[in-house]
Write a protein that holds these residues in place. Structure first.
Motif, PDB file in Angstrom:
ATOM      1  N   ARG A   1      71.709  44.903  36.035  1.00  0.00           N
ATOM      2  CA  ARG A   1      71.593  46.335  35.746  1.00  0.00           C
ATOM      3  C   ARG A   1      71.354  46.627  34.266  1.00  0.00           C
ATOM      4  O   ARG A   1      70.917  47.706  33.913  1.00  0.00           O
ATOM      5  CB  ARG A   1      72.866  47.072  36.184  1.00  0.00           C
ATOM      6  CG  ARG A   1      73.001  47.221  37.658  1.00  0.00           C
ATOM      7  CD  ARG A   1      71.952  48.148  38.143  1.00  0.00           C
ATOM      8  NE  ARG A   1      72.229  48.610  39.480  1.00  0.00           N
ATOM      9  CZ  ARG A   1      71.558  49.569  40.044  1.00  0.00           C
ATOM     10  NH1 ARG A   1      70.598  50.173  39.398  1.00  0.00           N
ATOM     11  NH2 ARG A   1      71.821  49.922  41.266  1.00  0.00           N
TER      12      ARG A   1
ATOM     13  N   ARG B   1      72.300  50.345  27.695  1.00  0.00           N
ATOM     14  CA  ARG B   1      72.841  51.478  28.450  1.00  0.00           C
ATOM     15  C   ARG B   1      74.235  51.834  27.954  1.00  0.00           C
ATOM     16  O   ARG B   1      74.981  50.962  27.520  1.00  0.00           O
ATOM     17  CB  ARG B   1      72.958  51.146  29.938  1.00  0.00           C
ATOM     18  CG  ARG B   1      71.658  50.879  30.624  1.00  0.00           C
ATOM     19  CD  ARG B   1      71.891  50.748  32.133  1.00  0.00           C
ATOM     20  NE  ARG B   1      70.743  50.238  32.821  1.00  0.00           N
ATOM     21  CZ  ARG B   1      69.705  50.961  33.206  1.00  0.00           C
ATOM     22  NH1 ARG B   1      69.663  52.243  32.957  1.00  0.00           N
ATOM     23  NH2 ARG B   1      68.696  50.402  33.838  1.00  0.00           N
TER      24      ARG B   1
ATOM     25  N   GLY C   1      79.183  54.544  30.513  1.00  0.00           N
ATOM     26  CA  GLY C   1      79.297  55.512  31.604  1.00  0.00           C
ATOM     27  C   GLY C   1      78.098  55.480  32.530  1.00  0.00           C
ATOM     28  O   GLY C   1      78.236  55.602  33.756  1.00  0.00           O
ATOM     29  N   ASP C   2      76.907  55.325  31.966  1.00  0.00           N
ATOM     30  CA  ASP C   2      75.699  55.239  32.785  1.00  0.00           C
ATOM     31  C   ASP C   2      75.714  53.973  33.635  1.00  0.00           C
ATOM     32  O   ASP C   2      75.327  53.988  34.810  1.00  0.00           O
ATOM     33  CB  ASP C   2      74.440  55.250  31.913  1.00  0.00           C
ATOM     34  CG  ASP C   2      74.229  56.581  31.211  1.00  0.00           C
ATOM     35  OD1 ASP C   2      74.790  57.604  31.662  1.00  0.00           O
ATOM     36  OD2 ASP C   2      73.512  56.592  30.184  1.00  0.00           O
TER      37      ASP C   2
ATOM     38  N   ALA D   1      78.396  52.398  34.642  1.00  0.00           N
ATOM     39  CA  ALA D   1      79.416  52.597  35.674  1.00  0.00           C
ATOM     40  C   ALA D   1      78.829  53.394  36.848  1.00  0.00           C
ATOM     41  O   ALA D   1      79.052  53.055  38.015  1.00  0.00           O
ATOM     42  CB  ALA D   1      80.625  53.311  35.089  1.00  0.00           C
ATOM     43  N   ARG D   2      78.056  54.426  36.545  1.00  0.00           N
ATOM     44  CA  ARG D   2      77.439  55.229  37.600  1.00  0.00           C
ATOM     45  C   ARG D   2      76.452  54.393  38.403  1.00  0.00           C
ATOM     46  O   ARG D   2      76.456  54.417  39.632  1.00  0.00           O
ATOM     47  CB  ARG D   2      76.744  56.438  36.983  1.00  0.00           C
ATOM     48  CG  ARG D   2      76.108  57.372  37.997  1.00  0.00           C
ATOM     49  CD  ARG D   2      75.365  58.538  37.340  1.00  0.00           C
ATOM     50  NE  ARG D   2      74.459  58.148  36.272  1.00  0.00           N
ATOM     51  CZ  ARG D   2      73.268  57.562  36.440  1.00  0.00           C
ATOM     52  NH1 ARG D   2      72.842  57.285  37.648  1.00  0.00           N
ATOM     53  NH2 ARG D   2      72.503  57.246  35.410  1.00  0.00           N
ATOM     54  N   LEU D   3      75.605  53.619  37.720  1.00  0.00           N
ATOM     55  CA  LEU D   3      74.626  52.781  38.417  1.00  0.00           C
ATOM     56  C   LEU D   3      75.291  51.736  39.303  1.00  0.00           C
ATOM     57  O   LEU D   3      74.794  51.414  40.379  1.00  0.00           O
ATOM     58  CB  LEU D   3      73.717  52.078  37.411  1.00  0.00           C
ATOM     59  CG  LEU D   3      72.678  52.934  36.717  1.00  0.00           C
ATOM     60  CD1 LEU D   3      72.028  52.156  35.578  1.00  0.00           C
ATOM     61  CD2 LEU D   3      71.630  53.404  37.712  1.00  0.00           C
TER      62      LEU D   3
ATOM     63  N   GLN E   1      78.242  52.066  40.566  1.00  0.00           N
ATOM     64  CA  GLN E   1      79.232  52.736  41.390  1.00  0.00           C
ATOM     65  C   GLN E   1      80.607  52.111  41.171  1.00  0.00           C
ATOM     66  O   GLN E   1      81.304  51.733  42.106  1.00  0.00           O
ATOM     67  CB  GLN E   1      78.834  52.715  42.864  1.00  0.00           C
ATOM     68  CG  GLN E   1      77.615  53.562  43.160  1.00  0.00           C
ATOM     69  CD  GLN E   1      77.310  53.670  44.623  1.00  0.00           C
ATOM     70  OE1 GLN E   1      76.703  52.763  45.184  1.00  0.00           O
ATOM     71  NE2 GLN E   1      77.715  54.753  45.231  1.00  0.00           N
TER      72      GLN E   1
ATOM     73  N   PRO F   1      84.757  53.457  35.181  1.00  0.00           N
ATOM     74  CA  PRO F   1      84.520  53.095  33.778  1.00  0.00           C
ATOM     75  C   PRO F   1      85.446  51.977  33.296  1.00  0.00           C
ATOM     76  O   PRO F   1      85.017  51.110  32.537  1.00  0.00           O
ATOM     77  CB  PRO F   1      84.771  54.406  33.031  1.00  0.00           C
ATOM     78  CG  PRO F   1      84.438  55.464  34.038  1.00  0.00           C
ATOM     79  CD  PRO F   1      84.897  54.906  35.362  1.00  0.00           C
TER      80      PRO F   1
ATOM     81  N   ARG G   1      68.023  55.935  47.372  1.00  0.00           N
ATOM     82  CA  ARG G   1      68.550  56.565  46.155  1.00  0.00           C
ATOM     83  C   ARG G   1      68.320  58.071  46.174  1.00  0.00           C
ATOM     84  O   ARG G   1      69.194  58.834  45.789  1.00  0.00           O
ATOM     85  CB  ARG G   1      67.888  55.981  44.917  1.00  0.00           C
ATOM     86  CG  ARG G   1      68.443  54.686  44.470  1.00  0.00           C
ATOM     87  CD  ARG G   1      67.762  54.294  43.178  1.00  0.00           C
ATOM     88  NE  ARG G   1      68.288  53.062  42.668  1.00  0.00           N
ATOM     89  CZ  ARG G   1      67.685  52.330  41.745  1.00  0.00           C
ATOM     90  NH1 ARG G   1      66.527  52.724  41.242  1.00  0.00           N
ATOM     91  NH2 ARG G   1      68.220  51.217  41.324  1.00  0.00           N
TER      92      ARG G   1
ATOM     93  N   LYS H   1      78.666  55.613  49.713  1.00  0.00           N
ATOM     94  CA  LYS H   1      79.837  55.833  48.877  1.00  0.00           C
ATOM     95  C   LYS H   1      80.273  54.580  48.136  1.00  0.00           C
ATOM     96  O   LYS H   1      80.763  54.625  47.034  1.00  0.00           O
ATOM     97  CB  LYS H   1      80.996  56.376  49.702  1.00  0.00           C
ATOM     98  CG  LYS H   1      80.783  57.795  50.172  1.00  0.00           C
ATOM     99  CD  LYS H   1      82.040  58.314  50.810  1.00  0.00           C
ATOM    100  CE  LYS H   1      81.946  59.653  51.450  1.00  0.00           C
ATOM    101  NZ  LYS H   1      80.986  60.587  51.111  1.00  0.00           N
ATOM    102  N   GLU H   2      80.098  53.453  48.762  1.00  0.00           N
ATOM    103  CA  GLU H   2      80.544  52.201  48.133  1.00  0.00           C
ATOM    104  C   GLU H   2      79.528  51.107  48.413  1.00  0.00           C
ATOM    105  O   GLU H   2      79.132  50.899  49.547  1.00  0.00           O
ATOM    106  CB  GLU H   2      81.899  51.806  48.725  1.00  0.00           C
ATOM    107  CG  GLU H   2      82.636  50.796  47.906  1.00  0.00           C
ATOM    108  CD  GLU H   2      84.049  50.586  48.443  1.00  0.00           C
ATOM    109  OE1 GLU H   2      84.381  49.423  48.677  1.00  0.00           O
ATOM    110  OE2 GLU H   2      84.771  51.565  48.628  1.00  0.00           O
TER     111      GLU H   2
END
Length: 151
Positions: free
Chosen positions: A46, A51, A54-55, A57-59, A61, A64, A141, A147-148
């Motif tokens: 990733r 990056r 936080g970005d 972590a979002r990618l 899922q 943080p 996407r 969700k997971e």
């Protein structure tokens, strides 16, 4: 009786194909970079460009705090580094080091070889399959990720 006789020839074949592809690749890739966890391997993949945590972590899922712990371990191994984000000095950017780029490139080359060997597709078909997988990924996407993720 062949395996083909046990499948309905439609949706069952597609589902079984997806499951077998995932299962076979999972088995082949599990031994890839054994000193890195699955999350660390995903982290490196990733991190194609610098990056923010936080970005990332979002990618991924992920929480943080999980990304921070993963970053700490990968930084200790010399695979990533942190630097201040020039656009927001409060934030940190994570980026691959030279060793991290080499490790990531090696993993991706191994994945492509494993995909080509596992599918057994000729080059033109494999390239088309890769295009279709990218379109499928983009569609999922756009509709919202599950969700997971399973890794």
């Amino acid at each position: 009786m062949t395996d083909k006789d046990e499948i309905d020839g439609g949706g069952g074949d597609m589902l079984l194909g997806v499951v077998l592809l995932y299962w076979t690749l999972h088995e082949r890739l599990e031994c890839l970079e054994p000193e890195l966890s699955k999350q660390e391997r995903v982290f490196l993949v990733r991190l194609s460009v610098p990056r923010r945590m936080g970005d990332l972590a979002r990618l991924m899922q992920a929480l943080p705090s999980t990304v921070t712990a993963l970053a700490d371990g990968l930084e200790a191994r010399g695979l990533i580094s942190r630097r201040r984000d020039p656009e927001d000095r409060r934030a940190w950017l994570l980026e691959l080091t030279e060793a991290g780029h080499a490790r990531r490139d090696g993993m991706l080359a191994h994945v492509e070889r494993a995909m080509r060997e596992t599918t057994g597709l000729p080059a033109a078909d494999f390239d088309r399959f890769a295009e279709l997988l990218t379109r499928i990924r983009d569609h999922i996407r756009a509709d919202g990720l599950p969700k997971e993720l399973p890794f």
